[in-house]
Scaffold this motif. Sequence first.
Motif, PDB file in Angstrom:
ATOM      1  N   THR A   1      63.613  73.945  78.021  1.00  0.00           N
ATOM      2  CA  THR A   1      62.960  72.913  78.838  1.00  0.00           C
ATOM      3  C   THR A   1      62.256  73.625  79.999  1.00  0.00           C
ATOM      4  O   THR A   1      62.038  74.844  79.935  1.00  0.00           O
ATOM      5  CB  THR A   1      63.932  71.820  79.321  1.00  0.00           C
ATOM      6  N   ASP A   2      61.956  72.882  81.064  1.00  0.00           N
ATOM      7  CA  ASP A   2      61.222  73.459  82.193  1.00  0.00           C
ATOM      8  C   ASP A   2      62.036  74.568  82.869  1.00  0.00           C
ATOM      9  O   ASP A   2      63.258  74.427  83.051  1.00  0.00           O
ATOM     10  CB  ASP A   2      60.891  72.365  83.203  1.00  0.00           C
TER      11      ASP A   2
ATOM     12  N   TYR B   1      54.526  67.731  87.371  1.00  0.00           N
ATOM     13  CA  TYR B   1      55.414  66.587  87.595  1.00  0.00           C
ATOM     14  C   TYR B   1      54.711  65.485  88.387  1.00  0.00           C
ATOM     15  O   TYR B   1      54.150  65.727  89.461  1.00  0.00           O
ATOM     16  CB  TYR B   1      56.648  67.012  88.393  1.00  0.00           C
TER      17      TYR B   1
ATOM     18  N   TYR C   1      70.018  67.475  79.515  1.00  0.00           N
ATOM     19  CA  TYR C   1      70.059  68.942  79.427  1.00  0.00           C
ATOM     20  C   TYR C   1      71.456  69.485  79.690  1.00  0.00           C
ATOM     21  O   TYR C   1      71.808  70.566  79.220  1.00  0.00           O
ATOM     22  CB  TYR C   1      69.023  69.551  80.381  1.00  0.00           C
TER      23      TYR C   1
ATOM     24  N   SER D   1      61.361  64.196  75.557  1.00  0.00           N
ATOM     25  CA  SER D   1      60.808  65.113  76.562  1.00  0.00           C
ATOM     26  C   SER D   1      59.588  65.835  75.994  1.00  0.00           C
ATOM     27  O   SER D   1      59.426  65.929  74.766  1.00  0.00           O
ATOM     28  CB  SER D   1      61.859  66.155  76.961  1.00  0.00           C
ATOM     29  N   THR D   2      58.779  66.387  76.886  1.00  0.00           N
ATOM     30  CA  THR D   2      57.690  67.241  76.422  1.00  0.00           C
ATOM     31  C   THR D   2      58.280  68.527  75.846  1.00  0.00           C
ATOM     32  O   THR D   2      57.663  69.160  74.988  1.00  0.00           O
ATOM     33  CB  THR D   2      56.722  67.589  77.577  1.00  0.00           C
ATOM     34  N   SER D   3      59.463  68.888  76.298  1.00  0.00           N
ATOM     35  CA  SER D   3      60.130  70.097  75.783  1.00  0.00           C
ATOM     36  C   SER D   3      60.337  69.981  74.268  1.00  0.00           C
ATOM     37  O   SER D   3      60.162  70.956  73.529  1.00  0.00           O
ATOM     38  CB  SER D   3      61.487  70.284  76.466  1.00  0.00           C
TER      39      SER D   3
ATOM     40  N   SER E   1      65.505  61.361  80.047  1.00  0.00           N
ATOM     41  CA  SER E   1      64.105  61.581  79.659  1.00  0.00           C
ATOM     42  C   SER E   1      63.530  60.432  78.835  1.00  0.00           C
ATOM     43  O   SER E   1      62.430  59.949  79.103  1.00  0.00           O
ATOM     44  CB  SER E   1      63.982  62.902  78.901  1.00  0.00           C
TER      45      SER E   1
ATOM     46  N   ILE F   1      64.387  73.547  85.753  1.00  0.00           N
ATOM     47  CA  ILE F   1      65.617  72.846  85.327  1.00  0.00           C
ATOM     48  C   ILE F   1      66.596  73.894  84.802  1.00  0.00           C
ATOM     49  O   ILE F   1      67.790  73.884  85.132  1.00  0.00           O
ATOM     50  CB  ILE F   1      65.303  71.801  84.228  1.00  0.00           C
TER      51      ILE F   1
ATOM     52  N   THR G   1      61.531  64.905  87.158  1.00  0.00           N
ATOM     53  CA  THR G   1      60.969  66.050  86.414  1.00  0.00           C
ATOM     54  C   THR G   1      60.061  65.545  85.276  1.00  0.00           C
ATOM     55  O   THR G   1      60.146  65.998  84.145  1.00  0.00           O
ATOM     56  CB  THR G   1      62.081  66.979  85.864  1.00  0.00           C
ATOM     57  N   TYR G   2      59.155  64.630  85.654  1.00  0.00           N
ATOM     58  CA  TYR G   2      58.416  63.803  84.702  1.00  0.00           C
ATOM     59  C   TYR G   2      56.995  64.338  84.532  1.00  0.00           C
ATOM     60  O   TYR G   2      56.122  64.126  85.376  1.00  0.00           O
ATOM     61  CB  TYR G   2      58.406  62.392  85.285  1.00  0.00           C
ATOM     62  N   THR G   3      56.760  65.003  83.422  1.00  0.00           N
ATOM     63  CA  THR G   3      55.448  65.608  83.169  1.00  0.00           C
ATOM     64  C   THR G   3      54.365  64.545  82.957  1.00  0.00           C
ATOM     65  O   THR G   3      54.551  63.609  82.168  1.00  0.00           O
ATOM     66  CB  THR G   3      55.521  66.527  81.938  1.00  0.00           C
TER      67      THR G   3
ATOM     68  N   ARG H   1      51.821  59.677  77.707  1.00  0.00           N
ATOM     69  CA  ARG H   1      52.542  58.791  78.633  1.00  0.00           C
ATOM     70  C   ARG H   1      51.583  57.898  79.412  1.00  0.00           C
ATOM     71  O   ARG H   1      51.932  56.767  79.760  1.00  0.00           O
ATOM     72  CB  ARG H   1      53.408  59.644  79.569  1.00  0.00           C
TER      73      ARG H   1
ATOM     74  N   ARG I   1      62.455  56.871  80.639  1.00  0.00           N
ATOM     75  CA  ARG I   1      61.567  56.767  81.782  1.00  0.00           C
ATOM     76  C   ARG I   1      60.443  55.745  81.587  1.00  0.00           C
ATOM     77  O   ARG I   1      60.272  54.854  82.435  1.00  0.00           O
ATOM     78  CB  ARG I   1      61.018  58.156  82.146  1.00  0.00           C
TER      79      ARG I   1
ATOM     80  N   LYS J   1      66.970  61.826  87.705  1.00  0.00           N
ATOM     81  CA  LYS J   1      67.989  62.449  86.867  1.00  0.00           C
ATOM     82  C   LYS J   1      69.286  62.524  87.669  1.00  0.00           C
ATOM     83  O   LYS J   1      69.249  62.611  88.903  1.00  0.00           O
ATOM     84  CB  LYS J   1      67.548  63.846  86.434  1.00  0.00           C
TER      85      LYS J   1
END
Length: 314
Positions: free
Chosen positions: A215-216, A243, A198, A177-179, A109, A219, A127-129, A134, A112, A65
Motif C-alpha cells: 500500500t502507500d 490524498y 492494513y 483501495s488503489t493499492s 477503504s 502507511i 489516506t484517500y487517493t 472515484r 469511503r 481510519k
Amino acid sequence: MRNLNRRIAGVLALTLGVAVFAGACGDDDKTTADKKTTSTAAASFPSGSTMARIKAAGTIKVGVKFDQPGFGLKNPTTGSVEGFDVEIAKNIVEAIDPAVKIEFVESISKNREPFIQDGTVDMVVATYTINDTRKQVVDFAGPYFVAKQDIMVKKDNTTIKSVSDLAGKKVCTVTGSTSEKNLKAKAPTAQVTLFGTYSQCAEAMTDGRVEAVTTDNTILAGLVQSSGGAFKLVEAPFSDEPYGIGVKLADDVFREFINDQLEAIFKNGDWADAFDKTLGAIGLKTPTSPKVDRYKTGTAPAPSTTTTSTTIAS
Ligand code: GLU
C-alpha cells in the motif's frame, strides 16, 4: 530500529519532497484567505450550504481510519483518534466553527465512497487517493499530501526488491483501495489476499500467511514502526497517491471552502505543524505542501473497466 526509521525517513523525504512535491507550491493567486480570515468569515455561510448546516447542527461526522499509525489510529487508552488525517479534519472544522463537535467514524477503504454517498459521514479524510474512478461518485478537495505505493516485507526478506518480484508471491492488500488495483495491474500473477484493513495484512505477514504487504509508503512506514523491527519497507515506489478530502459529488461550495482552508494552512504553518506532530513522530521529514487542484466537478473521464480475479480473505 532508530536507524531503520531514519533511513525510511530519508528515503521518504527524498521521494516525497523532491520527486512528488517539486514545483508543487508557490501559487498564491488562489489563496483566498489565511486561516484567521477564514475563521472570521466562518461566522456566516451561504444558506443551504454544507458549512451552514454543520454549523447549525453543531456536529460533523468525519470518516477516518482507525488502524493506521501516523494518519488515523484509535488510541486504546484514551479512545481518541490520532494522526495527520485527524489533524487536517480538525483544522477544517475549526474554520467552520471551533464550537462544532467532531464525531470520527471508522471508514475502511471500501466504505469511503458509500459513506459519503449515503450521508453516514459529511467528509472523509482517510489516506484517500484522488482518482477518476472515484470522481464518478464523489468529489475531492485537495490534495493535501502525496504518497507512493510501496511494499513491506519481513526484515530478513531478501527476495522482494520491487513490484516485479511479487510475481507468484502471496501478497496482502485491502479491498477497495488503489493499492489493490495497482498491484493487480503491475504484478498480475501475484496471489492476492484481500482484507478490510492494513493492520489485518500486517498480522497475516507476522503469521507467515503472506510474504508481502503493499500500500502507500507512509502507511507502511507506520506499520514498520509499530512492528518493533520485524518488518521493513522495500523502498521501491510504483505509483503516486495524492490524498484528497472526499465530499458529496457536486457539493462545490463545501469543496471550495475546504480547498481555501487547505491553502490557508499550507501557508500559515498549521499543515506543517500537523505533519510534524504526527508523521514526524514516526520519523518522516515534513515535505513541501502540494498544490490544490480545483477541478470542475463531473469532468473526470470514466475509466475503462477491466476484469480481475480476486482472492478474498475473511
Ligand atoms: N491511498 C490508497 C487508497 O486510497 C491506499 C490507502 C487506503 O486504502 O487507504 O486507496
